[in-house]
Design a protein around this motif. Structure first.
Motif, short mmCIF file in Angstrom:
data_model
loop_
_atom_site.label_atom_id
_atom_site.label_comp_id
_atom_site.label_asym_id
_atom_site.label_seq_id
_atom_site.Cartn_x
_atom_site.Cartn_y
_atom_site.Cartn_z
N LEU A 199 0.79 -1.24 0.00
CA LEU A 199 0.00 0.00 0.00
C LEU A 199 0.83 1.29 0.00
O LEU A 199 1.70 1.47 -0.83
CB LEU A 199 -0.97 -0.01 1.17
CG LEU A 199 -2.16 -0.99 1.07
CD1 LEU A 199 -3.15 -0.72 2.19
CD2 LEU A 199 -2.86 -0.95 -0.26
N CYS B 265 -10.00 -5.11 -1.42
CA CYS B 265 -9.21 -5.48 -2.59
C CYS B 265 -7.98 -6.26 -2.12
O CYS B 265 -7.58 -6.16 -0.94
CB CYS B 265 -8.78 -4.23 -3.33
SG CYS B 265 -7.83 -3.13 -2.27
N PRO C 113 -4.71 -5.83 -2.54
CA PRO C 113 -3.59 -5.12 -1.91
C PRO C 113 -3.84 -4.82 -0.43
O PRO C 113 -2.90 -4.85 0.37
CB PRO C 113 -3.49 -3.82 -2.72
CG PRO C 113 -4.03 -4.17 -4.06
CD PRO C 113 -5.14 -5.14 -3.79
N VAL C 114 -5.08 -4.55 -0.06
CA VAL C 114 -5.36 -4.28 1.35
C VAL C 114 -5.26 -5.57 2.17
O VAL C 114 -4.69 -5.59 3.27
CB VAL C 114 -6.74 -3.60 1.52
CG1 VAL C 114 -7.09 -3.46 2.99
CG2 VAL C 114 -6.76 -2.24 0.85
N VAL D 87 -5.95 3.41 1.62
CA VAL D 87 -4.55 3.70 1.94
C VAL D 87 -4.51 4.71 3.09
O VAL D 87 -3.76 4.56 4.05
CB VAL D 87 -3.82 4.24 0.69
CG1 VAL D 87 -2.42 4.73 1.03
CG2 VAL D 87 -3.77 3.18 -0.39
N TYR E 68 1.88 -0.54 -5.64
CA TYR E 68 1.68 -1.70 -4.77
C TYR E 68 0.87 -2.81 -5.42
O TYR E 68 0.80 -3.91 -4.89
CB TYR E 68 1.02 -1.28 -3.45
CG TYR E 68 -0.24 -0.48 -3.60
CD1 TYR E 68 -0.21 0.91 -3.51
CD2 TYR E 68 -1.46 -1.09 -3.84
CE1 TYR E 68 -1.37 1.66 -3.66
CE2 TYR E 68 -2.62 -0.35 -3.98
CZ TYR E 68 -2.56 1.03 -3.89
OH TYR E 68 -3.71 1.77 -4.05
N ASN F 279 -7.46 -4.10 -9.72
CA ASN F 279 -7.84 -5.12 -8.73
C ASN F 279 -9.34 -5.26 -8.63
O ASN F 279 -10.07 -4.27 -8.71
CB ASN F 279 -7.30 -4.78 -7.35
CG ASN F 279 -5.84 -5.09 -7.27
OD1 ASN F 279 -4.98 -4.23 -7.45
ND2 ASN F 279 -5.53 -6.35 -7.04
N CYS G 6 -11.73 -2.65 -6.68
CA CYS G 6 -11.05 -1.36 -6.55
C CYS G 6 -12.04 -0.25 -6.86
O CYS G 6 -12.52 -0.14 -8.00
CB CYS G 6 -9.85 -1.28 -7.50
SG CYS G 6 -9.09 0.35 -7.46
N GLY G 7 -12.35 0.55 -5.87
CA GLY G 7 -13.30 1.63 -6.04
C GLY G 7 -12.83 2.69 -7.03
O GLY G 7 -13.48 2.94 -8.05
#
Ligand code: SF4
Ligand code: SF4
Length: 1006
Positions: free
Chosen positions: A688, A731, A733-734, A776, A871, A941, A944-945
């Protein structure tokens, strides 16, 4: 008198009849196929209804029995009541039904405390299992038995989302895994993801009852048991717990006529046949499905039959003697096809059959069918040239010894141009993939595949036909001419939910079947075509084109003729015949082909876990009399070489150098003991907000007198660790970042963990702001709140506002690092040094980019620009190392910060793009759009918003100059085959575009 409980779920109707002593007098459980009221009616006909005084309904579809006028209780309440009777000392209830799953906590006295239900997108439900069973061609009731036959470690199947599960299952098929192995991976994965989804890392204590239709599956229930680590009880008939609970409520509360006489069921029986009439009167908003402009072919134009193995075999023209043919095979996720094309380019015969989760077996049966075709037709094939396409092209190609294995888009396009040289648009909906192809002068200049989502594909239609109880063969006839209401086109989950709602509201199955086709069409046009130009010579290809009503759905919407070939379901295989004829020299054709006798080969598949490196590849060893084919070796080593293969790839050079530059400025990879002379170790997450800012944070930490250490690279373990503690659906990455935090805080990796609140970058002139994504920005707070994250007290979370004056930023940093006793002056000095380090890295990256561009120019080749956030684009653990794999295809890969893009190119149009990375993405898109040799590959992703609209702008920029691009959507799962297919197909269109469109774009750019 008796009490009746009736539970209407999204798939089944359950009923329980109790006497006054709460003994079960009668019970039933039946699939309703979209007709809950009719099913309930049929079921209850055999019940002693004259003796029933009380009735209560429950379940998500309880509204379908509203005419009864009896009480409806919430499914959770019914479940609690049922479990109280079945497992009196249970403290938790996990209910896994057809359309949802939930967790209910009970107090020690058995009273209700609270409950949590899955989000709309979670897929651990009966409907999900049904869908996957269909794919594997195993009845849902046999899935557990098949799973239990597999005694090795089950392969990983991403069960978080139905779409990704399908993708993983196809990948496993391609790797040679048996249906039993895939069933085991599916059931175990589903149990685990159910627990992860409901508990988000929190521990459960006390006896837990698992109820609902899915609890019948012993492997899913066992996997829930293993994951929970508490005593788990699956009561007898767990599928009837809700109906039992409703019956208990009915008996206890006297929810009948209130006078102890027989309950009046007549409204249910009087309603028979009324639903259809009512539905016609509702004012449908979608036009009836009709074909007015298109000539639909007659598929019964030649001799064909279905053999005992279920292979559809056709002899197109009667022949005799030996016929020299090329042999094209298309191994798709749901069907496997073959075409035999003679030297005059006439189709001699074709075969079509289900893949049924086992491509090897499917191809063997296909070859057996070809032998039958020879016998029946009175001829013999002399096969000169073999080509494979489809998701199983590589593995099957290697196994049968094909001459050429090519992606589906190229194969389909070759066939379309052969059928009609004027074709300019191909619509293709396969079992799992949907594609849109644009052509000019017989060449593909743009092709788009669905990211991964299968909403707009044949498998969804097949699943709904099963659910509605309408055989696929009758689907078109039943849906044709039907008007229907509006339904969602967003994704399968929402589409399916709308369809359930329609059924519950009394729309008939034919109207719902028509609504399915409208949804699929809209999903395709919005998600795949996405505003691209649709020409006037449109061909609809793929087996779904054999559904006349779906073709009508396109005609109705586009108002254009939609052409369908008699070979529409075979175009992949036909295209491979043409390509192998064209691309393989005559003398080399069929050099290694095993012959049609491969049908009788003894093929045995074994599995092995490679431990030569930490990829731990799950290998399948396909053994035949001719030797062993090892599949699934990620590094590409030869199975006989017992060491990892290190690849030297010149086109990956600049990416690698950039990575090395980043590493030299980044924190030390090891997380070992404290270096002498430093005050301690401060850890950073390789995820992130800190991923793109390593040089910055490393310098900052060192300037404060500490040693910087970083979390290890994202691995499967990182994702599992993250998924176990995330408190919501995020998502990938989180999720990964949660896992990095777990890994960094475990043991003695660091004294502190720096997870800054990364809020804003300085706003570039012309834009309104420059935020990081809210996930993030809020990440430290989310981590602090994550149950199950040990060692949180080590987390340092300063607020970082890089858009504010330095002194103010330093003050916020010092405040956030108060535990370290950092003064504002120290923070200011460290901040300035950190900014300089980040700027140095940016300059080094640009320099590498200019060298790469010069190399591309000098060789007049193409370059691929990976566009996305650092990221999710640079993290090989999240992207399945795709940039390296793309480079291995022979083209340099660049990251966006290696290009001299200019923000001015997207201003003032996108001045309100207030996402920091969104600004970089769009500016890079504008640069790539104008560059004659660069092509964009967008890394996004699932969930992903910001990308839900940044991606739209990206496409707009590319579409303005008619430039092809590729979008790849990731979700932290392990299969790369689908992505590589998309890359290969995109490369073909990039090349064609360069030949036919580049001069036009260059003129526009000038
Ligand atoms: S990448 Fe190669 S060496 Fe590593 S586990 Fe996979 S097959 Fe074995
Ligand atoms: S921008 Fe997208 S991928 Fe990145 S954290 Fe936000 S939602 Fe996830």
């Amino acid at each position: 008198m008796l009490s009746l409980g009736i539970d209407i779920g999204s798939l089944f109707v359950g009923a329980v009849l109790l006497d006054e002593q709460q003994n079960i007098v009668r019970s039933g459980y039946e699939r309703h196929h979209g007709e809950p009221a009719a099913t309930a009616r049929k079921m209850l006909e055999a019940y002693p209804l004259a003796d029933v005084a009380n009735a209560v309904r429950t379940g998500s579809g309880a509204g379908a029995l509203a005419m009864l006028g009896c009480d409806a209780v919430d499914p959770v309440v019914a479940g609690v009541e049922g479990v109280r009777k079945l497992v009196p000392d249970a403290r938790n209830i996990i209910q896994i039904g057809g359309g949802s799953f939930s967790l209910t906590r009970l107090a020690p006295d058995g009273s209700y405390q609270r409950s949590a239900i899955n989000s709309a997108c979670a897929s651990g439900t009966g409907a999900f299992l049904d869908q996957q069973s269909l794919r594997l061609q195993v009845p849902p009731t046999e899935l557990a038995d098949r799973a239990m036959r597999y005694d090795k470690r089950p392969p990983a199947v991403a069960t978080r989302c139905a779409v990704f599960a399908k993708s993983d299952m196809i990948h496993l098929q391609q790797e040679g895994f048996t249906v039993d192995a895939i069933a085991a991976g599916l059931c175990v994965g589903l149990g685990h993801s159910t627990v992860d989804g409901l508990l988000s890392g929190r521990a459960l204590t006390g006896k837990t009852a698992v109820i609902g239709g899915v609890a019948i599956n012993s492997v899913v229930a066992g996997s829930v048991r293993d994951k929970l680590g508490v005593e788990v009880v699956v009561p007898e008939n767990p599928n009837l717990a809700g109906a039992l609970g409703a019956a208990l409520v009915a008996g206890a509360r006297g929810r009948g006529n209130g006078n102890g006489t027989a309950f009046d069921f007549s409204p249910l029986f009087a309603g028979a046949g009324a639903a259809d009439a009512a539905a016609e009167d509702r004012g449908a908003l979608r036009a009836p499905l009709e074909l007015k402009l298109s000539n639909y072919p007659d598929f019964a134009w030649h001799r064909h039959w279905v053999n005992e193995d279920g292979s559809e075999i056709a002899v197109v023209e009667p022949r005799s003697g030996a016929i020299t043919v090329s042999f094209g095979v298309d191994i798709g996720s749901t069907s496997t096809k073959a075409v035999f094309l003679d030297r005059e380019k006439n189709v001699v015969g074709w075969i079509y059959r289900k893949t049924a989760g086992n491509p090897i077996r499917a191809v063997q049966l296909l070859m057996k069918a070809a032998q039958e075709m020879e016998r029946e037709g009175g001829f013999a094939f002399d096969i000169k040239g073999v080509g494979t396409t489809g998701s199983g092209r590589k593995m099957i190609g290697a196994l049968i010894g094909s001459d050429l294995a090519t992606n589906e888009i190229t194969a389909h396009a070759a066939a379309a141009v052969f059928i009609d040289p004027n074709v300019d648009t191909i619509i293709e909906l396969g079992g799992q993939d949907a594609k849109f192809t644009q052509l000019q002068n017989g060449m593909v200049y743009n092709s788009i595949m669905n990211y991964v989502c299968a909403a707009g594909t044949g498998s969804f239609i097949e699943e709904q036909s099963l659910k509605l109880g309408i055989p696929l063969a009758d689907y078109a006839d039943r849906a044709m001419g039907k008007a229907c209401p509006l339904t969602s086109d967003r994704c399968t989950v929402y589409m399916e939910r709308d369809l359930d709602l329609l059924l519950a509201r009394g729309w008939n199955r034919e109207q719902v079947a028509a609504a399915v086709l409208h949804s699929v069409r809209d999903n395709y046009l919005n998600k795949v075509v996405g505003g691209l130009f649709i020409g006037d010579h449109i061909y609809f290809q793929g087996a779904t084109a054999r559904n006349r009503a779906l073709v009508a759905a396109f005609e109705v919407e586009l108002g254009k003729e939609i052409k369908v070939s008699r070979f529409c379901h075979l175009t992949g295989a036909l295209g491979m015949c043409l390509l192998v004829d064209e691309r393989i020299p005559e003398e080399k054709k069929s050099a290694s082909f095993k012959g049609l006798q491969f049908a009788q080969a003894d093929v045995h598949v074994d599995y092995e876990l490679c431990d030569l490196c930490n990829n731990n590849c799950n290998l399948s060893l396909i053994k035949t009399e001719g030797g062993t084919l090892a599949w699934g070796l990620k590094c590409g080593r030869d199975y006989s070489e017992k060491k990892v293969k290190v690849r030297d790839n010149p086109t990956f050079e600049w990416w690698r150098k950039r990575h090395n530059a980043w590493l030299s400025l980044a924190p030390a990879k090891q997380t070992g003991s404290k270096q002498t002379g430093t005050k301690g170790r401060i850890g950073l997450l390789q995820s992130l907000g800190t991923y793109g800012y390593y040089p910055f944070w490393k310098k900052f930490i060192e300037e404060l007198g500490y040693q910087a250490v970083q979390s290890p690279r994202t691995s499967e373990g990182t994702m599992h660790a993250g998924a176990a503690i995330t408190s919501a659906e995020y998502c990938a990455p989180v999720v990964a970042s949660h896992g990095h935090a777990v890994e960094m805080l475990a043991g003695d990796r660091a004294d502190w963990l720096l997870v800054p609140y990364m809020m804003r970058e300085p706003t570039p002139p012309g834009f309104t702001d420059a935020h990081f994504c809210c996930y993030v920005q809020a990440h430290p707070g989310v981590l602090e709140a994550a149950a199950g994250l040990e060692g949180k007290e080590k987390i340092l979370s300063p607020i970082v506002l890089l858009n504010r004056p330095e002194a103010e930023t330093a003050r916020a940093l010092a405040k956030g690092l108060a535990k370290l006793g950092v003064s504002e002056a120290e923070a200011l000095r460290a901040l300035r040094a950190a900014k300089a380090a980040q700027a140095d890295f940016a300059a080094a990256s640009l320099q590498l980019g200019s060298e790469a561009l010069a190399w591309i120019e000098a060789r007049e080749t193409l370059g691929l620009v990976c566009i996305g956030r650092p990221y999710n684009t640079l993290d090989a653990g999240l992207t399945l190392d795709l940039p390296r794999k793309m480079a291995a295809l022979g083209y340099p890969v660049l990251y966006l910060d290696m290009l001299p893009y200019k923000y001015a190119d997207v201003l003032p149009e996108f001045a309100n793009m207030y996402w920091h990375y969104g600004q970089k993405i769009l500016a890079t898109a504008a640069y790539v759009a104008k560059h004659p040799r660069l092509f964009g590959v967008y890394f996004t992703n699932f969930m992903c918003g910001p990308d839900s609209y940044i991606l739209t702008y990206f496409k707009e920029i590319m579409n303005r100059v008619g430039k092809p691009y590729l979008c790849l959507q990731f979700d932290g799962h392990g299969a790369d085959a689908g992505y590589l297919t998309r890359v290969e197909a995109a490369l073909e269109s990039f090349h064609s575009w360069s030949k036919i469109r580049r001069p036009e774009v260059a003129a526009v750019a000038d």
